[in-house]
Design an enzyme around this catalytic site. Structure first.
Site, PDB file in Angstrom:
ATOM      1  N   ALA A 192       2.825  -1.451   0.110  1.00  0.00           N
ATOM      2  CA  ALA A 192       1.806  -0.282  -0.103  1.00  0.00           C
ATOM      3  C   ALA A 192       2.097   0.231  -1.486  1.00  0.00           C
ATOM      4  O   ALA A 192       1.158   0.654  -2.104  1.00  0.00           O
ATOM      5  CB  ALA A 192       2.711   0.987   0.939  1.00  0.00           C
ATOM      6  N   GLU A 193       2.766   0.423  -2.055  1.00  0.00           N
ATOM      7  CA  GLU A 193       2.837   0.592  -3.424  1.00  0.00           C
ATOM      8  C   GLU A 193       2.124  -0.186  -4.534  1.00  0.00           C
ATOM      9  O   GLU A 193       0.917   0.709  -5.119  1.00  0.00           O
ATOM     10  CB  GLU A 193       3.939   0.900  -4.261  1.00  0.00           C
ATOM     11  CG  GLU A 193       5.059   2.063  -4.026  1.00  0.00           C
ATOM     12  CD  GLU A 193       4.740   3.267  -4.585  1.00  0.00           C
ATOM     13  OE1 GLU A 193       3.598   3.046  -4.756  1.00  0.00           O
ATOM     14  OE2 GLU A 193       4.957   4.849  -3.514  1.00  0.00           O
TER      15      GLU A 193
END
Length: 318
Positions: A192-193
């Site tokens: 996600a990052e």
């Protein structure tokens, strides 16, 4: 008592330590790192860095004076088997600096340092007594946690990635249990990052695989945020802290990672930011669970979040 001048030319990580009155094995922590393939030299260098940070925070040398943080640095280095850290931590307990005075703990620490050849620690034993059988809680090995990922096959998620991203993903899976983090949760955060991009930089100057902003990198002793292993370790250390702070609530920990724990406290749940809510929803969908084991010694729980608050609060609108 005169403060002993820390010597910077002696550093070693012991494999086992036994005293006649009992057994104390801070090197068990070092053993955990050795199982991950980290050599003694790396452990010793990290312990030396922690001692230097402890000295700086104890005396306010280049940073604001913070004895509590000094104690934390000394304790981490002592767990790695560093004799100077054991002496320094014993001195803090003997004088009630950064922690409540405890001569029993001080005696144990001085005895540990003396057994490693620290002359000054041996002299201090006449003030505190020898090994008491009592060990500061921070030296105890972290309790094992049941991560319950045995039915999850990471290869189904990473086999289609490029070779470099597969390498990053496997590094995360390898390191996560060392920080008591579910590999599945750790991988969800990293994807996600940054989509597992070690060179990623956000508009807010978040860097690397785990997208550490400069303040977070400094907070968790990450010196090179573009070194994938170092960056991942910093991100995992932050996740471990967030899980303790939010009592194992995955949604709140993920929200804290995305928006900061201050924002989660302020809104008493997942902040109403569209980006954060979408982020938390993605994490929960990937992890397929709402709670996570945590080590309560890592951080005091948030006073803003009532115990037992549902992990899904504030995230169900996404």
């Amino acid at each position: 008592m005169k403060r002993y001048k820390l010597r910077h030319d002696r550093c070693r990580a012991a494999l086992l330590f036994v005293l006649a009155a009992g057994t104390v094995a801070p090197s068990a922590y070092a053993g955990e790192r050795k199982e991950q393939g980290i050599p003694d030299a790396k452990l010793a260098a990290h312990a030396r860095y922690l001692v230097q940070q402890g000295v700086a925070h104890e005396h306010g040398e280049g940073v604001p004076r913070n004895p509590v943080r000094a104690v934390a640095h000394y304790c981490e280095a002592a767990r790695l088997g560093d004799a100077e850290a054991m002496y320094a931590l014993g001195w803090m307990y003997a004088n009630g600096r950064g922690t409540q005075r405890n001569d029993a703990y001080a005696g144990t620490l001085f005895a540990m340092a003396a057994a490693r050849g620290d002359v000054q620690a041996r002299r201090m034993l006449r003030f505190t007594g020898g090994h008491s059988g009592q060990v500061p809680p921070c030296l105890n090995a972290a309790p094992a946690v049941a991560l319950d990922d045995h039915e999850w096959n990471p290869e189904t998620h990473i086999r289609s990635l490029s070779a470099e991203r597969q390498r990053i993903a496997r590094m995360i899976i390898e390191l996560a249990p060392t920080y008591q983090i579910s590999p599945r949760f750790a991988l969800a955060i990293a994807v996600a990052e940054s989509r597992l991009d070690a060179g990623a930089v956000s508009p807010k100057n978040a860097m690397g695989v785990m997208q550490l902003i400069p303040d977070t990198a400094a907070r968790f002793n990450v010196r090179d945020p573009f070194d994938p292993r170092e960056n991942i370790k910093g991100g995992l250390a932050y996740l471990r802290w967030l899980l303790a702070y939010f009592r194992g609530d995955i949604a709140l920990a993920a929200a804290g990672y995305n928006a900061g724990e201050g924002a989660v406290d302020r809104y008493r749940g997942v902040p109403p930011y569209p980006e954060t809510r979408a982020y938390v929803s993605r994490i929960l969908n990937f992890v397929a669970r709402r709670d996570h084991p945590f080590d309560s010694r890592i951080a005091r729980p948030s006073v803003k979040m009532p115990a037992g608050q549902a992990a899904s609060e504030g995230a169900s609108d996404t």
